[in-house]
Design an enzyme around this catalytic site. Sequence first.
Site, PDB file in Angstrom:
ATOM      1  N   ILE A 110       0.881  -1.177   0.000  1.00  0.00           N
ATOM      2  CA  ILE A 110       0.000   0.000   0.000  1.00  0.00           C
ATOM      3  C   ILE A 110       0.909   1.214   0.000  1.00  0.00           C
ATOM      4  O   ILE A 110       1.902   1.247   0.740  1.00  0.00           O
ATOM      5  CB  ILE A 110      -0.974   0.038   1.211  1.00  0.00           C
ATOM      6  N   GLU A 136       2.563  -7.425   6.964  1.00  0.00           N
ATOM      7  CA  GLU A 136       3.735  -7.075   7.769  1.00  0.00           C
ATOM      8  C   GLU A 136       4.062  -5.611   7.516  1.00  0.00           C
ATOM      9  O   GLU A 136       3.816  -5.101   6.423  1.00  0.00           O
ATOM     10  CB  GLU A 136       4.978  -7.885   7.389  1.00  0.00           C
ATOM     11  N   TYR A 140      -2.872   1.464  10.282  1.00  0.00           N
ATOM     12  CA  TYR A 140      -3.463   0.141  10.520  1.00  0.00           C
ATOM     13  C   TYR A 140      -4.217   0.111  11.850  1.00  0.00           C
ATOM     14  O   TYR A 140      -5.317  -0.444  11.940  1.00  0.00           O
ATOM     15  CB  TYR A 140      -2.381  -0.948  10.484  1.00  0.00           C
TER      16      TYR A 140
HETATM   17  N1  COA Z   1       1.822  10.179  11.345  1.00  0.00           N
HETATM   18  C1  COA Z   1       0.913   9.768  12.222  1.00  0.00           C
HETATM   19  N2  COA Z   1      -0.264   9.146  11.882  1.00  0.00           N
HETATM   20  C2  COA Z   1      -0.450   8.913  10.561  1.00  0.00           C
HETATM   21  C3  COA Z   1       0.480   9.312   9.575  1.00  0.00           C
HETATM   22  C4  COA Z   1       1.664   9.978  10.016  1.00  0.00           C
HETATM   23  N3  COA Z   1       2.604  10.400   9.145  1.00  0.00           N
HETATM   24  N4  COA Z   1       0.017   8.954   8.359  1.00  0.00           N
HETATM   25  C5  COA Z   1      -1.184   8.352   8.562  1.00  0.00           C
HETATM   26  N5  COA Z   1      -1.466   8.324   9.887  1.00  0.00           N
HETATM   27  C6  COA Z   1      -2.648   7.741  10.533  1.00  0.00           C
HETATM   28  C7  COA Z   1      -3.503   8.832  11.146  1.00  0.00           C
HETATM   29  O1  COA Z   1      -4.247   8.258  12.202  1.00  0.00           O
HETATM   30  C8  COA Z   1      -4.406   9.188   9.966  1.00  0.00           C
HETATM   31  O2  COA Z   1      -5.615   9.780  10.359  1.00  0.00           O
HETATM   32  P1  COA Z   1      -5.683  11.395  10.547  1.00  0.00           P
HETATM   33  O3  COA Z   1      -5.022  12.016   9.353  1.00  0.00           O
HETATM   34  O4  COA Z   1      -7.146  11.655  10.637  1.00  0.00           O
HETATM   35  O5  COA Z   1      -4.915  11.676  11.821  1.00  0.00           O
HETATM   36  C9  COA Z   1      -4.697   7.820   9.409  1.00  0.00           C
HETATM   37  O6  COA Z   1      -3.463   7.098   9.534  1.00  0.00           O
HETATM   38  C10 COA Z   1      -5.152   7.834   7.958  1.00  0.00           C
HETATM   39  O7  COA Z   1      -4.172   8.530   7.205  1.00  0.00           O
HETATM   40  P2  COA Z   1      -4.278   8.685   5.637  1.00  0.00           P
HETATM   41  O8  COA Z   1      -4.206  10.142   5.270  1.00  0.00           O
HETATM   42  O9  COA Z   1      -5.426   7.929   5.107  1.00  0.00           O
HETATM   43  O10 COA Z   1      -2.915   7.959   5.174  1.00  0.00           O
HETATM   44  P3  COA Z   1      -2.040   8.309   3.881  1.00  0.00           P
HETATM   45  O11 COA Z   1      -2.905   8.543   2.694  1.00  0.00           O
HETATM   46  O12 COA Z   1      -1.077   9.373   4.234  1.00  0.00           O
HETATM   47  O13 COA Z   1      -1.267   6.913   3.639  1.00  0.00           O
HETATM   48  C11 COA Z   1       0.586   5.450   4.065  1.00  0.00           C
HETATM   49  C12 COA Z   1      -0.567   6.263   4.696  1.00  0.00           C
HETATM   50  C13 COA Z   1       1.215   4.574   5.152  1.00  0.00           C
HETATM   51  C14 COA Z   1       0.028   4.535   2.973  1.00  0.00           C
HETATM   52  C15 COA Z   1       1.626   6.454   3.488  1.00  0.00           C
HETATM   53  O14 COA Z   1       2.277   7.120   4.558  1.00  0.00           O
HETATM   54  C16 COA Z   1       2.685   5.822   2.591  1.00  0.00           C
HETATM   55  O15 COA Z   1       2.474   5.626   1.390  1.00  0.00           O
HETATM   56  N6  COA Z   1       3.864   5.495   3.153  1.00  0.00           N
HETATM   57  C17 COA Z   1       4.969   4.934   2.347  1.00  0.00           C
HETATM   58  C18 COA Z   1       4.677   3.515   1.918  1.00  0.00           C
HETATM   59  C19 COA Z   1       4.486   2.617   3.122  1.00  0.00           C
HETATM   60  O16 COA Z   1       5.188   2.722   4.108  1.00  0.00           O
HETATM   61  N7  COA Z   1       3.505   1.699   3.005  1.00  0.00           N
HETATM   62  C20 COA Z   1       3.195   0.753   4.063  1.00  0.00           C
HETATM   63  C21 COA Z   1       3.975  -0.484   3.902  1.00  0.00           C
HETATM   64  S1  COA Z   1       3.580  -1.701   5.163  1.00  0.00           S
END
Ligand code: COA
Length: 149
Positions: free
Chosen positions: A70, A104, A116
């Site tokens: 993701i 994981e 998550y």
């Molecule tokens: N710090 C703290 N909480 C976070 C966060 C951050 N940087 N990013 C997401 N969250 C949590 C929060 O609870 C957030 O809710 P809120 O914004 O209302 O506080 C919730 O997750 C939903 O966040 P969302 O905006 O939907 O997430 P995103 O679109 O930013 O995507 C990832 C999250 C993990 C997919 C993104 O950071 C990413 O692509 N990371 C790099 C790839 C990766 O690590 N993938 C996972 C591999 S296991």
Amino acid sequence: MDYKIVPMSAAHIDEAVKAEEICFSVPLTKEGFERELKNENSHYLVAAGEKVLGYIGVHEIAGEAYIHNIAVLPEYRRAGIGRAMLKSACDGARERGCEFITLEVRQSNAPAIALYEKCGFAKAGVRKNFYSKPAEDGVIYTKYFRGEV
Ligand code: COA
């Protein structure tokens, strides 16, 4: 933000590869995405806006769903896209009869772990040295669909 969550198609692959290369140290290749799209156990979704903003890939086998990857492009994070894709993937897995969904995550990946946990996943164990580049333990997170409608 204007986007739709739709099944990944061949037209999305080049942008998804670019995003993989930005987001992961061991990225899925173009051939890897092509294989995934041909795999009947694979369910890939993209958040499609002005371009591919993010994607999620799930493998489903024998009632078990596994999140393969993701990612959301850095400039589109914290806008709810990750959460929306994760919800669509969970809904799809549950509707296709899966009992749980698991994954994981690097133990240092605080944003992903926060996502998550917010979406109802609970820590289920640790796989030692699961990751390379750099080596790191993988924390297993699982969400059971029991009782959900
Ligand atoms: N710090 C703290 N909480 C976070 C966060 C951050 N940087 N990013 C997401 N969250 C949590 C929060 O609870 C957030 O809710 P809120 O914004 O209302 O506080 C919730 O997750 C939903 O966040 P969302 O905006 O939907 O997430 P995103 O679109 O930013 O995507 C990832 C999250 C993990 C997919 C993104 O950071 C990413 O692509 N990371 C790099 C790839 C990766 O690590 N993938 C996972 C591999 S296991």
